[in-house]
Design a protein around this motif. Structure first.
Motif, PDB file in Angstrom:
ATOM      1  N   ILE A 155       0.866  -1.173   0.000  1.00 57.40           N
ATOM      2  CA  ILE A 155       0.000   0.000   0.000  1.00 57.40           C
ATOM      3  C   ILE A 155       0.905   1.226   0.000  1.00 57.40           C
ATOM      4  CG2 ILE A 155      -1.864   1.236   1.175  1.00 57.40           C
ATOM      5  CD1 ILE A 155      -2.601  -1.605   0.349  1.00 57.40           C
ATOM      6  N   ARG A 156       0.661   2.191  -0.882  1.00 59.57           N
ATOM      7  CA  ARG A 156       1.446   3.425  -0.892  1.00 59.57           C
ATOM      8  C   ARG A 156       0.560   4.606  -0.514  1.00 59.57           C
ATOM      9  NH1 ARG A 156       5.303   2.627  -6.309  1.00 59.57           N
ATOM     10  NH2 ARG A 156       6.443   0.816  -5.454  1.00 59.57           N
ATOM     11  N   LEU A 157       0.949   5.293   0.531  1.00 59.82           N
ATOM     12  CA  LEU A 157       0.218   6.498   0.934  1.00 59.82           C
ATOM     13  C   LEU A 157       0.337   7.554  -0.155  1.00 59.82           C
ATOM     14  CD1 LEU A 157       1.483   6.793   4.632  1.00 59.82           C
ATOM     15  CD2 LEU A 157      -0.598   5.658   3.817  1.00 59.82           C
ATOM     16  N   SER A 158      -0.738   8.312  -0.351  1.00 56.20           N
ATOM     17  CA  SER A 158      -0.692   9.393  -1.325  1.00 56.20           C
ATOM     18  C   SER A 158      -1.041  10.738  -0.707  1.00 56.20           C
ATOM     19  CB  SER A 158      -1.644   9.110  -2.493  1.00 56.20           C
ATOM     20  OG  SER A 158      -1.542  10.121  -3.470  1.00 56.20           O
ATOM     21  N   ARG A 159      -2.109  10.802   0.089  1.00 62.17           N
ATOM     22  CA  ARG A 159      -2.504  12.094   0.679  1.00 62.17           C
ATOM     23  C   ARG A 159      -3.318  11.866   1.938  1.00 62.17           C
ATOM     24  NH1 ARG A 159      -6.900  15.819  -0.277  1.00 62.17           N
ATOM     25  NH2 ARG A 159      -7.701  14.476  -1.937  1.00 62.17           N
ATOM     26  N   LYS A 160      -3.004  12.641   2.971  1.00 58.97           N
ATOM     27  CA  LYS A 160      -3.753  12.598   4.223  1.00 58.97           C
ATOM     28  C   LYS A 160      -5.067  13.356   4.052  1.00 58.97           C
ATOM     29  CE  LYS A 160      -3.408  14.003   9.074  1.00 58.97           C
ATOM     30  NZ  LYS A 160      -2.535  14.652  10.090  1.00 58.97           N
TER      31      LYS A 160
ATOM     32  N   TYR B  48      10.880  30.153   3.539  1.00 57.34           N
ATOM     33  CA  TYR B  48      10.350  28.787   3.519  1.00 57.34           C
ATOM     34  C   TYR B  48       8.857  28.761   3.183  1.00 57.34           C
ATOM     35  CZ  TYR B  48      14.687  28.023   6.087  1.00 57.34           C
ATOM     36  OH  TYR B  48      16.008  28.002   6.463  1.00 57.34           O
ATOM     37  N   VAL B  49       8.452  27.670   2.536  1.00 60.81           N
ATOM     38  CA  VAL B  49       7.050  27.295   2.396  1.00 60.81           C
ATOM     39  C   VAL B  49       6.965  25.823   2.780  1.00 60.81           C
ATOM     40  CG1 VAL B  49       6.639  28.934   0.515  1.00 60.81           C
ATOM     41  CG2 VAL B  49       7.256  26.569  -0.024  1.00 60.81           C
ATOM     42  N   CYS B  50       5.753  25.303   2.836  1.00 59.31           N
ATOM     43  CA  CYS B  50       5.582  23.865   3.045  1.00 59.31           C
ATOM     44  C   CYS B  50       4.563  23.348   2.037  1.00 59.31           C
ATOM     45  CB  CYS B  50       5.108  23.565   4.471  1.00 59.31           C
ATOM     46  SG  CYS B  50       4.994  21.794   4.837  1.00 59.31           S
ATOM     47  N   LEU B  51       4.917  22.276   1.350  1.00 53.18           N
ATOM     48  CA  LEU B  51       3.965  21.563   0.496  1.00 53.18           C
ATOM     49  C   LEU B  51       4.255  20.075   0.648  1.00 53.18           C
ATOM     50  CD1 LEU B  51       2.562  22.329  -2.991  1.00 53.18           C
ATOM     51  CD2 LEU B  51       3.561  20.073  -2.570  1.00 53.18           C
ATOM     52  N   HIS B  52       3.225  19.335   1.075  1.00 57.07           N
ATOM     53  CA  HIS B  52       3.363  17.890   1.240  1.00 57.07           C
ATOM     54  C   HIS B  52       3.072  17.205  -0.101  1.00 57.07           C
ATOM     55  CE1 HIS B  52       3.936  18.448   5.415  1.00 57.07           C
ATOM     56  NE2 HIS B  52       2.673  18.598   5.768  1.00 57.07           N
ATOM     57  N   THR B  53       4.085  16.561  -0.637  1.00 61.07           N
ATOM     58  CA  THR B  53       3.944  15.949  -1.956  1.00 61.07           C
ATOM     59  C   THR B  53       3.100  14.679  -1.900  1.00 61.07           C
ATOM     60  OG1 THR B  53       5.933  14.597  -1.716  1.00 61.07           O
ATOM     61  CG2 THR B  53       6.204  16.802  -2.659  1.00 61.07           C
ATOM     62  N   GLY B  54       2.331  14.472  -2.972  1.00 58.13           N
ATOM     63  CA  GLY B  54       1.625  13.212  -3.166  1.00 58.13           C
ATOM     64  C   GLY B  54       2.428  12.308  -4.087  1.00 58.13           C
ATOM     65  N   LEU B  55       1.837  11.188  -4.452  1.00 59.79           N
ATOM     66  CA  LEU B  55       2.503  10.259  -5.352  1.00 59.79           C
ATOM     67  C   LEU B  55       2.692  10.889  -6.724  1.00 59.79           C
ATOM     68  CD1 LEU B  55       0.746   6.834  -4.623  1.00 59.79           C
ATOM     69  CD2 LEU B  55       3.130   7.436  -4.154  1.00 59.79           C
ATOM     70  N   SER B  56       3.862  10.698  -7.310  1.00 53.74           N
ATOM     71  CA  SER B  56       4.134  11.244  -8.645  1.00 53.74           C
ATOM     72  C   SER B  56       3.928  10.214  -9.750  1.00 53.74           C
ATOM     73  CB  SER B  56       5.579  11.759  -8.704  1.00 53.74           C
ATOM     74  OG  SER B  56       6.501  10.694  -8.523  1.00 53.74           O
ATOM     75  N   TYR B  57       3.694   8.958  -9.352  1.00 51.41           N
ATOM     76  CA  TYR B  57       3.588   7.881 -10.350  1.00 51.41           C
ATOM     77  C   TYR B  57       2.723   6.769  -9.761  1.00 51.41           C
ATOM     78  CZ  TYR B  57       5.254   4.287 -13.689  1.00 51.41           C
ATOM     79  OH  TYR B  57       5.336   3.303 -14.653  1.00 51.41           O
ATOM     80  N   TYR B  58       1.832   6.213 -10.594  1.00 52.12           N
ATOM     81  CA  TYR B  58       0.905   5.191 -10.123  1.00 52.12           C
ATOM     82  C   TYR B  58       1.266   3.789 -10.608  1.00 52.12           C
ATOM     83  CZ  TYR B  58      -2.138   9.133  -8.854  1.00 52.12           C
ATOM     84  OH  TYR B  58      -2.654  10.280  -8.298  1.00 52.12           O
ATOM     85  N   GLU B  59       2.480   3.613 -11.136  1.00 50.02           N
ATOM     86  CA  GLU B  59       2.952   2.332 -11.655  1.00 50.02           C
ATOM     87  C   GLU B  59       2.215   1.952 -12.952  1.00 50.02           C
ATOM     88  OE1 GLU B  59       5.534   0.735 -10.733  1.00 50.02           O
ATOM     89  OE2 GLU B  59       5.979   1.638  -8.792  1.00 50.02           O
ATOM     90  N   ASN B  60       2.789   0.983 -13.660  1.00 53.59           N
ATOM     91  CA  ASN B  60       2.210   0.470 -14.908  1.00 53.59           C
ATOM     92  C   ASN B  60       1.931   1.580 -15.920  1.00 53.59           C
ATOM     93  OD1 ASN B  60       2.155  -2.213 -13.870  1.00 53.59           O
ATOM     94  ND2 ASN B  60       0.291  -1.699 -12.749  1.00 53.59           N
ATOM     95  N   ASN B  61       2.897   2.531 -15.997  1.00 52.57           N
ATOM     96  CA  ASN B  61       2.808   3.623 -16.967  1.00 52.57           C
ATOM     97  C   ASN B  61       1.600   4.529 -16.732  1.00 52.57           C
ATOM     98  OD1 ASN B  61       4.553   4.579 -18.893  1.00 52.57           O
ATOM     99  ND2 ASN B  61       3.414   3.751 -20.608  1.00 52.57           N
TER     100      ASN B  61
END
Length: 343
Positions: free
Chosen positions: A82-87, A201-214
């Motif tokens: 399981i890969r976390l993406s966003r809270k 400074y700023v803050c930005l929480h990154t999400g997933l950049s790739y979902y696998e399988n192209n």
């Protein structure tokens, strides 16, 4: 995903995938290369990253993302990933479930008696909402005790979480590293300050950049939490008024700053979710320069770079980087792009 055919016009040789942190192979994380690209002329120059101290001028403003990477790859008791993406809230997360069989379940089971219920679809069709059986600090401790950094197919060694952090990050929340700032050391940041370069400074929480399988995120459906504080806004106005340059360290910083710019009120302190999509048709309002890594042909990050420099010039510079065997991805080399001026 929104892409332009010109961005697909280069091929990345497999041997240019960076697989190892610079501090492992060359003793210090700042020991990478830097390609500078001038948006107006399209001219590029080759440097080492430590040359950034000479390339920035006194009273230029360097803006860093303080978000810290959390271990976002979790394993269920039966071995599924399981890969976390966003809270979403203290217990609910948007996640990528890699095994189809797990998507057919109603409950996911993890070590230490922790479980998560599947509660619905995510914002993107590839993502799923799950609610963990615990929340808050307890859930974060579970992530740190049982999670691992997210890695992609070009990484063949399980590097420690510390390799996926910048030296200045302190707000846990990103599921992937804000890698543009990875090469900065404490020593380099002090050298920049001693020269008179300003830092904010700023803050930005990154999400997933790739979902696998192209599969890649659609930028307009890719929401990320960000915060731009009043001190940073004031610092930017002061820099602009003095005729100096605002340099973003990472595409995340560009997204945060441009999200906080109101067409009527200008740049304002702000926090919340953003799905701002920046491409060649965007007129940048805040940022003058960008330090970023090298991106794959399919990545929407390249669309953002086309707001700084014409697509043709960008691809020519990328081809030069390939010819000179610059390295790609989070452990790779870096690119400093100065924004083209607008008529």
């Amino acid at each position: 995903m929104m892409i332009n055919s010109t961005i697909h016009s280069f091929k990345l040789p497999p041997y240019l995938h960076a697989t190892t942190p610079a501090e492992v192979t060359r003793n210090q994380r700042s020991d990478v290369r830097l390609l500078t690209l001038h948006g107006d002329s399209g001219a590029w120059d080759h440097h080492t990253f430590e040359d950034i101290i000479d390339l920035l001028q006194p009273n230029d403003l360097l803006i860093l993302n303080t978000s810290r990477t959390i271990p976002s790859s979790l394993r269920t008791v039966d071995g599924g990933e399981i890969r976390l993406s966003r809270k979403i809230d203290e217990q609910v997360w948007e996640v990528l479930i890699l095994e189809k069989r797990l998507n057919e379940s109603t409950t996911l089971y993890f070590d230490d008696g922790i479980s998560a219920s599947i509660v619905g679809p995510g914002m993107a069709p590839e993502l799923t909402l799950i609610e963990f059986s615990i929340g808050g600090e307890g859930l974060m401790h579970f992530f740190y005790n049982h999670g691992q950094p997210i890695t992609y197919e070009y990484i063949d060694t399980p590097w420690q979480l510390s390799h996926y952090q910048t030296v200045y990050s302190h707000q846990p929340g990103s599921v992937e590293m804000n890698s543009a700032g990875r090469a900065f050391s404490h020593k380099m940041l002090k050298q920049l300050k001693d020269k008179g370069v300003q830092i904010s400074y700023v803050c930005l929480h990154t999400g997933l950049s790739y979902y696998e399988n192209n599969r890649w995120p659609d930028p307009l459906r890719h929401f990320e939490w960000f915060s731009v504080g009043a001190d940073t806004v004031e610092h930017i106005y002061k820099t602009k008024k003095g005729g100096h340059r605002v340099v973003a360290v990472g595409t995340t910083v560009v997204r945060a700053l441009e999200s906080a710019h109101d067409p009527k009120a200008g740049l304002q302190p702000q926090e919340g979710l953003t799905n701002v999509y920046i491409d060649k048709d965007t007129t940048l309002k805040v940022v003058d320069g960008l330090i970023t890594g090298f991106h794959e042909p399919e990545a929407s990050h390249l669309d953002m770079l086309c707001a700084f420099v014409q697509e043709k010039k960008l691809i020519e510079a990328y081809q030069a980087a390939i010819n000179e065997q610059y390295l790609w991805h989070e452990f790779g080399d870096l690119n400093l792009i100065w924004k083209q001026t607008y008529a």
